[in-house]
Write an enzyme that holds these catalytic residues in place. Structure first.
Site, PDB file in Angstrom:
ATOM      1  N   ARG A  21       0.856  -1.195   0.000  1.00  0.00           N
ATOM      2  CA  ARG A  21       0.000   0.000   0.000  1.00  0.00           C
ATOM      3  C   ARG A  21       0.888   1.238   0.000  1.00  0.00           C
ATOM      4  NH1 ARG A  21      -4.957   0.250   4.111  1.00  0.00           N
ATOM      5  NH2 ARG A  21      -5.394  -1.736   3.075  1.00  0.00           N
ATOM      6  N   SER A 111      -8.123  -0.351   0.353  1.00  0.00           N
ATOM      7  CA  SER A 111      -9.223  -0.507   1.303  1.00  0.00           C
ATOM      8  C   SER A 111      -9.956   0.807   1.576  1.00  0.00           C
ATOM      9  CB  SER A 111      -8.682  -1.138   2.585  1.00  0.00           C
ATOM     10  OG  SER A 111      -9.729  -1.465   3.449  1.00  0.00           O
ATOM     11  N   HIS A 112      -9.931   1.262   2.808  1.00  0.00           N
ATOM     12  CA  HIS A 112     -10.696   2.440   3.223  1.00  0.00           C
ATOM     13  C   HIS A 112      -9.880   3.722   3.114  1.00  0.00           C
ATOM     14  CE1 HIS A 112      -8.378   0.527   6.272  1.00  0.00           C
ATOM     15  NE2 HIS A 112      -8.217   1.698   6.829  1.00  0.00           N
ATOM     16  N   LYS A 124      -3.252  -6.226  -3.243  1.00  0.00           N
ATOM     17  CA  LYS A 124      -3.358  -7.329  -2.276  1.00  0.00           C
ATOM     18  C   LYS A 124      -3.269  -8.644  -3.050  1.00  0.00           C
ATOM     19  CE  LYS A 124      -7.467  -6.208  -0.569  1.00  0.00           C
ATOM     20  NZ  LYS A 124      -8.596  -6.348   0.380  1.00  0.00           N
ATOM     21  N   ASP A 275     -16.801  -0.078   3.009  1.00  0.00           N
ATOM     22  CA  ASP A 275     -15.604   0.713   2.685  1.00  0.00           C
ATOM     23  C   ASP A 275     -15.211   0.600   1.206  1.00  0.00           C
ATOM     24  OD1 ASP A 275     -14.618  -1.889   2.714  1.00  0.00           O
ATOM     25  OD2 ASP A 275     -12.648  -1.259   3.416  1.00  0.00           O
ATOM     26  N   ASP A 277     -13.216  -1.187  -0.687  1.00  0.00           N
ATOM     27  CA  ASP A 277     -13.206  -2.475  -1.380  1.00  0.00           C
ATOM     28  C   ASP A 277     -14.288  -3.430  -0.867  1.00  0.00           C
ATOM     29  OD1 ASP A 277     -11.819  -2.616   1.046  1.00  0.00           O
ATOM     30  OD2 ASP A 277     -10.737  -4.401   0.406  1.00  0.00           O
ATOM     31  N   ASP A 279     -15.050  -4.756   2.124  1.00  0.00           N
ATOM     32  CA  ASP A 279     -14.919  -5.809   3.135  1.00  0.00           C
ATOM     33  C   ASP A 279     -15.308  -5.347   4.542  1.00  0.00           C
ATOM     34  OD1 ASP A 279     -12.664  -4.267   3.389  1.00  0.00           O
ATOM     35  OD2 ASP A 279     -11.226  -5.927   3.215  1.00  0.00           O
ATOM     36  N   ARG A 280     -15.376  -4.024   4.748  1.00  0.00           N
ATOM     37  CA  ARG A 280     -15.748  -3.543   6.092  1.00  0.00           C
ATOM     38  C   ARG A 280     -17.209  -3.133   6.142  1.00  0.00           C
ATOM     39  NH1 ARG A 280     -10.921  -0.092   8.806  1.00  0.00           N
ATOM     40  NH2 ARG A 280      -9.244  -1.534   8.279  1.00  0.00           N
ATOM     41  N   GLU A 361     -13.154  -8.365  13.499  1.00  0.00           N
ATOM     42  CA  GLU A 361     -12.183  -7.454  14.087  1.00  0.00           C
ATOM     43  C   GLU A 361     -12.874  -6.177  14.542  1.00  0.00           C
ATOM     44  OE1 GLU A 361      -8.042  -7.669  12.147  1.00  0.00           O
ATOM     45  OE2 GLU A 361      -9.424  -7.347  10.492  1.00  0.00           O
ATOM     46  N   GLU A 362     -12.259  -5.508  15.506  1.00  0.00           N
ATOM     47  CA  GLU A 362     -12.787  -4.230  15.995  1.00  0.00           C
ATOM     48  C   GLU A 362     -12.815  -3.175  14.898  1.00  0.00           C
ATOM     49  OE1 GLU A 362     -10.437  -1.667  15.891  1.00  0.00           O
ATOM     50  OE2 GLU A 362      -8.959  -3.168  15.295  1.00  0.00           O
ATOM     51  N   LYS A 374     -13.126 -10.731   5.012  1.00  0.00           N
ATOM     52  CA  LYS A 374     -14.256 -10.094   5.676  1.00  0.00           C
ATOM     53  C   LYS A 374     -15.206  -9.600   4.596  1.00  0.00           C
ATOM     54  CE  LYS A 374     -11.227  -6.155   6.475  1.00  0.00           C
ATOM     55  NZ  LYS A 374      -9.908  -6.219   7.070  1.00  0.00           N
ATOM     56  N   ARG A 493      -2.111   2.927  17.486  1.00  0.00           N
ATOM     57  CA  ARG A 493      -3.483   2.633  17.881  1.00  0.00           C
ATOM     58  C   ARG A 493      -3.501   2.255  19.363  1.00  0.00           C
ATOM     59  NH1 ARG A 493      -5.555   2.844  12.934  1.00  0.00           N
ATOM     60  NH2 ARG A 493      -4.892   1.473  11.256  1.00  0.00           N
TER      61      ARG A 493
HETATM   62  C1  G1P Z   1      -6.139  -2.266   9.914  1.00  0.00           C
HETATM   63  C2  G1P Z   1      -7.084  -2.827  10.965  1.00  0.00           C
HETATM   64  C3  G1P Z   1      -7.074  -4.338  10.916  1.00  0.00           C
HETATM   65  C4  G1P Z   1      -7.418  -4.801   9.506  1.00  0.00           C
HETATM   66  C5  G1P Z   1      -6.514  -4.130   8.495  1.00  0.00           C
HETATM   67  C6  G1P Z   1      -6.933  -4.452   7.074  1.00  0.00           C
HETATM   68  O1  G1P Z   1      -4.843  -2.722  10.132  1.00  0.00           O
HETATM   69  O2  G1P Z   1      -6.739  -2.375  12.251  1.00  0.00           O
HETATM   70  O3  G1P Z   1      -7.966  -4.846  11.849  1.00  0.00           O
HETATM   71  O4  G1P Z   1      -7.269  -6.187   9.392  1.00  0.00           O
HETATM   72  O5  G1P Z   1      -6.564  -2.714   8.652  1.00  0.00           O
HETATM   73  O6  G1P Z   1      -8.233  -4.029   6.800  1.00  0.00           O
HETATM   74  P1  G1P Z   1      -3.731  -1.865  10.910  1.00  0.00           P
HETATM   75  O7  G1P Z   1      -3.655  -0.538  10.208  1.00  0.00           O
HETATM   76  O8  G1P Z   1      -4.252  -1.679  12.306  1.00  0.00           O
HETATM   77  O9  G1P Z   1      -2.491  -2.693  10.840  1.00  0.00           O
HETATM   78 ZN    ZN Z   2     -11.337  -2.792   3.099  1.00  0.00          ZN
END
Ligand code: G1P
Ligand code: ZN
Length: 540
Positions: A21, A111-112, A124, A275, A277, A279-280, A361-362, A374, A493
């Site tokens: 990324r 992703s997001h 990915k 999001d 792509d 998955d969220r 996941e949170e 996901k 985080r």
């Molecule tokens: C973040 C999220 C994690 C998720 C990942 C990919 O990763 O916290 O739960 O699996 O994006 O979507 P992090 O940036 O915390 O490594």
């Molecule tokens: Zn995503």
């Protein structure tokens, strides 16, 4: 004609929590994508294989797809299944990899993260099981990229991806598919569409926000055409290369319009978003936003109401920083609850081995064994199915859940774009102090256990260490880890959690319920001293 091109290797093609990324200008450097993909093709050994290819439609998706297609042909891939318009959501790609027995999948997405010329881009790589590749493979790709100085590519015109169809080129079958149909078909095997349709016919109102990202076409087919949701109930459902300038991260901060309408003004019964792509997911009810950790626990607790899960769950899993609400449900169901490091690849192994049925996941990722990623729309469908059966409001479902299991108040603080060195020092300092932390007190917080999370995969035996510092005090828990998906500086985080068994105290605002834990967390790691920040950039 196949060309062999020489180029200087890049040394920074590392794969984080979910692949490569980078900021768009970085990834658009000469030969950058080509050398990375050649490393992937060398490691995965794609000659004679089937590959799935698609992306979330963000800026540069169209260019990268053409490059990768031409390289796949030149690397003697025998069959490439590519999404129409170059689009595939991450869960749809996972389903397609499995359905077509592909050797690997290539998903173009960050992703997001925001898109556009100044946004991010990502690549990915997924394995034959449909989930993210294991660390051993991503490490091998990075190693290969350090010396890879030549790539193979087909010369000639771009492929047309506008319509479904098949074309043979230099011994490779390039097949353009409409993944929406397959994906909706998969949902039909899990859910009772009539029953969810009845919910909408009963006057139940919903808004779905696709955030100008990839789920728009899937949501239109699924919610509108198949389940009867009025089209006006869909927001931002046309994918745009820059996501319309929005940040396609389904959290209360970035999905503010949806949250304001549903949770704030209570104008609609149910709100959901996905999001970049797909998955969220974000779940919102009248008057409240459902925390992803609670959503996961509610989905697991009610899964048997849904046809695809009527036979019960083999087990469940959560990432370590996800709240312990899921563990309480698992204990009451008498099924195993696995705790993994952050990132979907660990779940993929457990799903593949049949050890778990549902996981999450949170960070708003929830999924099941129907794919190995996901799946945002699946999570929305689970909620709709549960609402259709129980005919309670989202708030009542949560209140009932907390009455039964107790409530785990939960919050995540993100300190974004902090100095990478300072962030490492903060973590090192915490790690050094771990042995002496147990038994110490900070206000009401007495440290019972302090450790750096490590995980041995029960399926492949691989070991992951340094997955986040966890400080536990009976009912409360603080976790510190550095993001593996950021592209600028470091993101620290800090995850806060506190269990509240008593129903009389289930209605506090989250930040109030966690105020003492937050103060302890800031002080214990000396967040301000190391990062210069007194408050988080994003609270979710
Ligand atoms: C973040 C999220 C994690 C998720 C990942 C990919 O990763 O916290 O739960 O699996 O994006 O979507 P992090 O940036 O915390 O490594
Ligand atoms: Zn995503």
């Amino acid at each position: 004609m196949i060309l062999s091109v020489d180029a200087r290797p890049y040394t920074d093609q590392t794969l984080g929590t979910s692949g490569l990324r980078k900021p768009v200008p970085h990834i658009m450097q000469p030969h950058y994508v080509e050398l990375f993909m050649q490393s992937v093709f060398d490691v995965v050994d794609v000659a004679g294989a089937t590959l799935v290819l698609g992306g979330d439609g963000r800026f540069f998706n169209d260019r990268a797809i053409q490059t990768i297609l031409k390289m796949a042909v030149a690397n003697r891939v025998s069959h490439v299944v590519v999404g129409r318009g170059g689009l595939l959501s991450t869960p749809a790609a996972s389903a397609l990899i499995r359905a077509r027995k592909a050797k690997a999948g290539i998903i173009l997405s960050a992703s997001h993260n925001p898109g556009g010329p100044d946004g991010d881009f990502g690549i990915k790589i997924n394995a034959a099981h449909g989930g993210p590749i294991p660390v051993s493979v991503s490490d091998a790709i990075h190693q290969r990229s350090r010396t890879c100085d030549r790539y193979q590519i087909l010369a000639g015109d771009d492929f047309s991806l506008a319509e479904e169809g098949r074309r043979h080129v230099e011994g490779c079958l390039v097949e353009v598919v409409d993944s929406v149909r397959d994906y909706v078909g998969l949902m039909e095997t899990l859910f009772d569409f009539d029953r969810i349709g009845d919910l909408f016919r009963s006057g139940f109102t919903m808004r779905f926000d696709a955030m100008n990202a990839v789920t728009g076409p899937y949501a239109t087919e699924l919610f509108h055409r198949r389940l009867g949701l009025p089209e006006a109930s869909l927001m931002n459902q046309v994918p745009k290369p820059d996501f319309g300038g929005l940040h396609p991260d389904p959290n209360p901060h970035h999905a503010a319009a949806l949250v304001d309408m549903v949770a704030g003004r209570s104008e609609v019964d149910f709100g959901a978003a996905s999001d970049g792509d797909g998955d969220r997911n974000l779940i919102v009810g009248r008057g409240l936003v459902v925390s992803p950790s609670d959503s996961l626990a509610v989905i697991a607790a009610n899964a048997r109401l849904v046809p695809g899960y009527r036979q019960g769950l083999a087990g469940v899993a959560r990432s370590m920083p996800t709240s312990r609400a899921l563990d309480r449900v698992a204990a009451s169901l008498g099924i195993p609850a696995h705790v993994t490091p952050t990132g979907w690849k660990y779940f993929a192994n457990l799903l593949e081995a049949g050890l778990i049925t549902i996981c999450g996941e949170e960070s708003a990722g929830t999924g099941s064994d129907h794919v190995r990623e996901k799946d945002g729309l699946w999570a929305v469908m689970m909620w709709l199915a549960i609402l259709a059966e129980r005919r309670l409001s989202v708030a009542d479902i949560l209140a009932d859940h907390w009455r039964t299991y107790g409530r785990d108040y939960y919050q995540r603080l993100d300190f974004e774009e902090v100095d990478a060195g300072a962030a490492e020092e903060l973590m090192d300092s915490l790690r050094r102090r771990l042995p002496t932390l147990a038994g110490t007190r900070a206000g009401a917080f007495e440290v019972v256990e302090a450790g750096d999370f490590a995980y041995t995969d029960p399926v492949d035996g691989s070991v992951a260490t340094k997955q986040g510092v966890q400080i536990i005090s009976g009912d409360a828990r603080i976790i510190y880890r550095l993001s593996g998906t950021g592209t600028r500086g470091a993101t620290l985080r800090v995850y806060l959690e506190r269990f509240e068994p008593s129903a009389e105290r289930h209605h506090l605002p989250t930040s109030e319920a966690l105020a003492a834990v937050r103060d302890t967390a800031m002080a214990m790691a000396e967040v301000t001293r190391f990062t210069g920040r007194t408050t988080a950039s994003v609270v979710s």
